[in-house]
Write a protein that holds these residues in place. Sequence first.
Motif, short mmCIF file in Angstrom:
data_model
loop_
_atom_site.label_atom_id
_atom_site.label_comp_id
_atom_site.label_asym_id
_atom_site.label_seq_id
_atom_site.Cartn_x
_atom_site.Cartn_y
_atom_site.Cartn_z
N THR A 5 0.86 -1.16 0.16
CA THR A 5 -0.14 -0.05 -0.05
C THR A 5 0.90 1.28 -0.21
O THR A 5 2.05 1.35 0.69
CB THR A 5 -0.91 0.01 1.24
OG1 THR A 5 0.04 0.09 2.49
CG2 THR A 5 -1.88 -1.18 1.39
N GLN A 6 0.41 2.14 -0.71
CA GLN A 6 1.31 3.58 -0.70
C GLN A 6 0.31 4.59 -0.30
O GLN A 6 -0.76 4.77 -0.62
CB GLN A 6 1.88 3.86 -2.05
CG GLN A 6 2.74 2.76 -2.43
CD GLN A 6 3.16 3.07 -3.93
OE1 GLN A 6 2.68 3.60 -4.70
NE2 GLN A 6 4.58 2.59 -4.13
N PRO A 7 0.79 5.62 0.20
CA PRO A 7 0.13 6.74 0.70
C PRO A 7 -0.09 7.75 -0.60
O PRO A 7 0.51 7.28 -1.64
CB PRO A 7 0.86 7.63 1.47
CG PRO A 7 2.36 7.16 1.20
CD PRO A 7 2.40 5.71 0.68
N THR A 8 -1.15 8.29 -0.53
CA THR A 8 -1.70 9.46 -1.70
C THR A 8 -0.64 10.52 -1.77
O THR A 8 0.19 10.73 -0.79
CB THR A 8 -3.02 9.89 -1.50
OG1 THR A 8 -3.08 10.77 -0.36
CG2 THR A 8 -3.93 8.65 -1.30
N GLY A 37 1.24 5.14 6.70
CA GLY A 37 0.42 3.64 6.52
C GLY A 37 0.88 3.13 5.48
O GLY A 37 0.10 2.40 4.77
N TRP A 38 2.46 3.04 5.18
CA TRP A 38 2.67 2.48 3.87
C TRP A 38 3.42 1.17 4.26
O TRP A 38 4.33 1.15 4.75
CB TRP A 38 3.85 3.50 3.40
CG TRP A 38 4.38 3.09 1.92
CD1 TRP A 38 4.16 1.91 1.33
CD2 TRP A 38 5.27 3.67 1.14
NE1 TRP A 38 4.94 1.93 0.06
CE2 TRP A 38 5.62 3.08 -0.02
CE3 TRP A 38 5.97 5.20 1.56
CZ2 TRP A 38 6.36 3.28 -0.90
CZ3 TRP A 38 6.68 5.36 0.35
CH2 TRP A 38 7.05 4.66 -0.91
N GLY A 39 2.80 0.02 3.70
CA GLY A 39 3.34 -1.24 4.24
C GLY A 39 3.06 -2.30 3.35
O GLY A 39 2.18 -2.13 2.52
N LEU A 40 3.09 -3.62 3.83
CA LEU A 40 2.64 -4.78 2.92
C LEU A 40 1.29 -5.35 3.40
O LEU A 40 1.33 -5.32 4.80
CB LEU A 40 3.61 -5.81 3.01
CG LEU A 40 5.04 -5.50 2.25
CD1 LEU A 40 6.02 -6.51 2.37
CD2 LEU A 40 4.77 -4.98 0.67
N THR A 41 0.68 -5.49 2.66
CA THR A 41 -0.66 -6.15 3.21
C THR A 41 -0.98 -7.48 2.48
O THR A 41 -0.44 -7.68 1.26
CB THR A 41 -2.02 -5.17 2.94
OG1 THR A 41 -1.89 -5.13 1.52
CG2 THR A 41 -2.05 -4.08 3.72
#
Length: 54
Positions: A5-8, A37-41
């Motif tokens: 996931t990447q931030p806007t 909140g930039w991490g792996l999901t």
Amino acid sequence: MTQQTQPTKEQVRLYMEARQNQQCPPPSIPEIRRQLGWGLTQALDSGGRREGRL
């Protein structure tokens, strides 16, 4: 399978503006990622289960 996931762009802009107003050294890269909140999901398969797990 995991997705990143990447931030806007707007979140990054706001973060950078806030950082410029602070008078302390920058945080570590993992801390920046956590704050944005930039991490792996893990992706869910069609049955609602996480892929790659038994």
